[in-house]
Each structure stands twice: as C-alpha cells, then as structure tokens.
Design a protein around this motif. Structure first.
Motif, PDB file in Angstrom:
ATOM      1  N   TYR A  76      -2.679  -0.295  -0.925  1.00 47.38           N
ATOM      2  CA  TYR A  76      -1.435  -1.330  -1.760  1.00 47.38           C
ATOM      3  C   TYR A  76      -0.526  -1.347  -1.713  1.00 47.38           C
ATOM      4  CZ  TYR A  76      -5.631  -3.925  -3.322  1.00 47.38           C
ATOM      5  OH  TYR A  76      -6.883  -4.424  -3.981  1.00 47.38           O
ATOM      6  N   ARG A  77       0.237   0.801  -1.602  1.00 46.49           N
ATOM      7  CA  ARG A  77       1.074   1.241  -1.774  1.00 46.49           C
ATOM      8  C   ARG A  77       1.723  -0.137  -0.455  1.00 46.49           C
ATOM      9  NH1 ARG A  77       2.953   5.632  -4.099  1.00 46.49           N
ATOM     10  NH2 ARG A  77       0.589   6.257  -3.691  1.00 46.49           N
ATOM     11  N   ALA A  78       0.897   0.060   0.640  1.00 49.96           N
ATOM     12  CA  ALA A  78       1.591  -0.359   2.155  1.00 49.96           C
ATOM     13  C   ALA A  78       2.333  -1.308   1.606  1.00 49.96           C
ATOM     14  CB  ALA A  78       0.424   0.114   3.245  1.00 49.96           C
ATOM     15  N   GLN A  79       1.362  -2.268   1.193  1.00 45.27           N
ATOM     16  CA  GLN A  79       1.759  -3.753   0.975  1.00 45.27           C
ATOM     17  C   GLN A  79       2.917  -3.577  -0.363  1.00 45.27           C
ATOM     18  OE1 GLN A  79      -1.867  -6.043   0.005  1.00 45.27           O
ATOM     19  NE2 GLN A  79      -2.939  -4.619   0.796  1.00 45.27           N
ATOM     20  N   GLY A  80       3.510  -2.072  -1.101  1.00 45.62           N
ATOM     21  CA  GLY A  80       5.008  -2.093  -2.356  1.00 45.62           C
ATOM     22  C   GLY A  80       3.832  -2.765  -3.159  1.00 45.62           C
ATOM     23  N   LEU A  81       2.517  -2.727  -3.567  1.00 42.75           N
ATOM     24  CA  LEU A  81       2.802  -3.501  -4.828  1.00 42.75           C
ATOM     25  C   LEU A  81       2.407  -1.842  -6.319  1.00 42.75           C
ATOM     26  CD1 LEU A  81       0.539  -5.755  -3.427  1.00 42.75           C
ATOM     27  CD2 LEU A  81       1.764  -6.019  -4.795  1.00 42.75           C
ATOM     28  N   ILE A  82       2.718  -0.983  -5.367  1.00 43.49           N
ATOM     29  CA  ILE A  82       1.934   0.285  -6.095  1.00 43.49           C
ATOM     30  C   ILE A  82       3.236   0.565  -7.448  1.00 43.49           C
ATOM     31  CG2 ILE A  82       1.708   2.186  -6.912  1.00 43.49           C
ATOM     32  CD1 ILE A  82      -1.221   1.391  -6.178  1.00 43.49           C
ATOM     33  N   ARG A  83       2.324   0.174  -8.826  1.00 46.94           N
ATOM     34  CA  ARG A  83       3.753   0.877  -9.821  1.00 46.94           C
ATOM     35  C   ARG A  83       2.639   1.461 -10.776  1.00 46.94           C
ATOM     36  NH1 ARG A  83       5.201  -2.857  -6.599  1.00 46.94           N
ATOM     37  NH2 ARG A  83       5.705  -4.950  -7.557  1.00 46.94           N
ATOM     38  N   GLU A  84       3.671   2.677 -10.690  1.00 46.07           N
ATOM     39  CA  GLU A  84       3.111   4.611 -10.851  1.00 46.07           C
ATOM     40  C   GLU A  84       3.672   4.405 -12.748  1.00 46.07           C
ATOM     41  OE1 GLU A  84       3.084   6.535  -8.335  1.00 46.07           O
ATOM     42  OE2 GLU A  84       1.252   8.415  -9.325  1.00 46.07           O
ATOM     43  N   ILE A  85       2.819   4.611 -13.209  1.00 44.97           N
ATOM     44  CA  ILE A  85       2.730   5.162 -14.578  1.00 44.97           C
ATOM     45  C   ILE A  85       2.638   6.623 -15.400  1.00 44.97           C
ATOM     46  CG2 ILE A  85       2.455   4.090 -17.091  1.00 44.97           C
ATOM     47  CD1 ILE A  85       4.054   2.202 -15.596  1.00 44.97           C
ATOM     48  N   ASP A  86       2.442   7.372 -16.168  1.00 42.25           N
ATOM     49  CA  ASP A  86       2.869   8.047 -16.728  1.00 42.25           C
ATOM     50  C   ASP A  86       1.544   7.880 -17.690  1.00 42.25           C
ATOM     51  OD1 ASP A  86       1.737  10.445 -17.570  1.00 42.25           O
ATOM     52  OD2 ASP A  86       3.688  11.069 -18.086  1.00 42.25           O
TER      53      ASP A  86
END
Ligand code: AP5
Length: 190
Positions: free
Chosen positions: A162-172
């Motif tokens: 999904y990172r390759a699709q620009g979709l990842i939003r990473e949250i702590d």
C-alpha cells in the motif's frame, strides 16, 4: 472525504492489539461509515454456532489466520450491504497478499478507490501486555505471540504494497487513546 460530502474508504492495518478496533469506533462514528471488522464478524459466527463459526473457532483460538477463501466470502457478502455503498472502514482486512488482491478486484469492479490505509504502530511488548490484560479466548500469551508472528509473516508485507500506492498513513499508537484518535483524524484529513 469528510467535509466534501464524500464518504471515506479506509483500511486499518496494524498488529494485533494495536488499537484498530478501538480507533475504528471513533472514526466510523465521526465519518458516518460502517466498521467492517472480519475478526468481529468471525467471533459473532462462533458465538452463533453457525457453520462458519464451527469452521473457524479452533483456527482463531490457535492464533492462525482463517483461509483466504472463507474470508473472501465473508467480505464480499458484507460489502454488498446497503450501509457500505458510500464508504467503509475495513478493520483487520486484508491480512494477506491474496486478500489484498481479492479486495483490489472487488474495488475495481465497483469503481471504488481507497482513500487511506492507516497503519497503527505499537511495540510488541506493549501489544502482548494489552491483549493479555483484555483476556479474550485468543488472548492467552502464547496465542498472542503466535498472532504477532503471523502478522509479521503474512500481513506486514502489505505495508509496502500500500505504500507503493501512496496510501499509508503511519500513526504512533503507543500513547493515550484520545491522542491516537486525534493524530489519526488529522492524518486522514477528517
Ligand atoms: P481480529 O479480531 O482482527 O484481531 P487482531 O488483529 O488480533 O486485533 P485485536 O482485536 O487483538 O487488536 P486491535 O488492533 O483491534 O486492538 P483493540 O482496539 O482491540 O482477529 C482475530 C482472529 O480472527 C485472527 O487471529 C484470525 O484468526 C481471524 N481473522 C480476522 N480477520 C481475518 C482475516 N482478514 N484473515 C484471516 N483471519 C482473520 O485493542 C486491544 C486492547 O488494547 C484493548 O483492550 C484496548 O482497550 C486496548 N487499547 C487500545 N488502544 C490503547 C491505547 N492507546 N493505550 C492502551 N490500551 C489500548
């Protein structure tokens, strides 16, 4: 997305115990979209003693994943329901490469584009402590550790997909629940 009248299509990804279910409730309420949790649906099937429930109970209690074929049926049936036609939050699905491919096919057929894939990150020892404290049938320490192992082997590769699709939003996710909610809402622009 919220604010422009269009409802969101979201995935919550993250290891067992990272707070996907907890945060899904807040986000779904705020955005007016259904929470689609494969784990909750499977636990309901077990509780009801249905044919599906009988097939999956021992698998869930061992910490393993239910087969991609069974999960595909469960998700396809759920996504055609009326409340899922304008937006949804997938909590705990997809969890394997084949599940992500199945979802991609379903979305393509329906002309739906995902808005965000939220990744909630929490260190493993905190995850084990949280789950053991909760005490569900699959929360015995050895089962929790097996669920973590399965996550790293089968689900974590989806982060790059999904990172390759620009979709990842990473949250702590290793902070108080309301702080995680605030960071998450900001990350998805809600
Ligand atoms: P599922 O129900 O999806 O379990 P999971 O991913 O293991 O998720 P958890 O419910 O353990 O964690 P969560 O991230 O939702 O955290 P929660 O908010 O509950 O799946 C169960 C099983 O079903 C799988 O093992 C598999 O067998 C099967 N399955 C399901 N989906 C499948 C699929 N797609 N394919 C194949 N098999 C599938 O929080 C955890 C605890 O921490 C709670 O007590 C909560 O109160 C607490 N907590 C939450 N946030 C915080 C915080 N910020 N600080 C302190 N405590 C917190």
């Amino acid at each position: 997305m919220a604010g422009d009248g269009k409802k969101a299509h979201l995935i919550f990804l993250g290891p067992p115990g990272s707070g996907k279910g907890t945060q899904s409730e807040f986000v779904c309420k705020a955005l007016g979209i259904p929470q689609i949790s494969t784990g909750d649906m499977l636990r309901a099937a077990v509780a009801a003693g249905s044919e599906l429930g009988q097939k999956v109970e021992s698998i869930m209690n061992s910490g393993a994943l239910v087969s991609d074929e069974l999960i595909a049926e469960v998700v396809k049936d759920r996504l055609v329901q009326a409340d899922a036609q304008e937006g949804f939050l997938l909590d705990g699905y997809p969890r394997t490469g084949p599940q992500a491919e199945t979802l991609s096919g379903i979305l393509e057929e329906s002309g739906i584009e995902l808005d965000h894939v939220v990744l909630i990150d929490v260190p493993e020892e905190e995850l084990v402590a949280r789950a053991v404290a909760r005490g569900r049938d699959d929360d015995k320490e050895e089962v929790v550790r097996e669920r973590q192992r399965v996550y790293h082997e089968k689900t974590a590769p989806l982060i790059d997909y999904y990172r390759a699709q620009g979709l990842i939003r990473e949250i702590d996710g290793n902070r108080p629940i309301e702080d995680v909610t605030a960071a998450l809402m900001e990350a998805i622009g809600a």
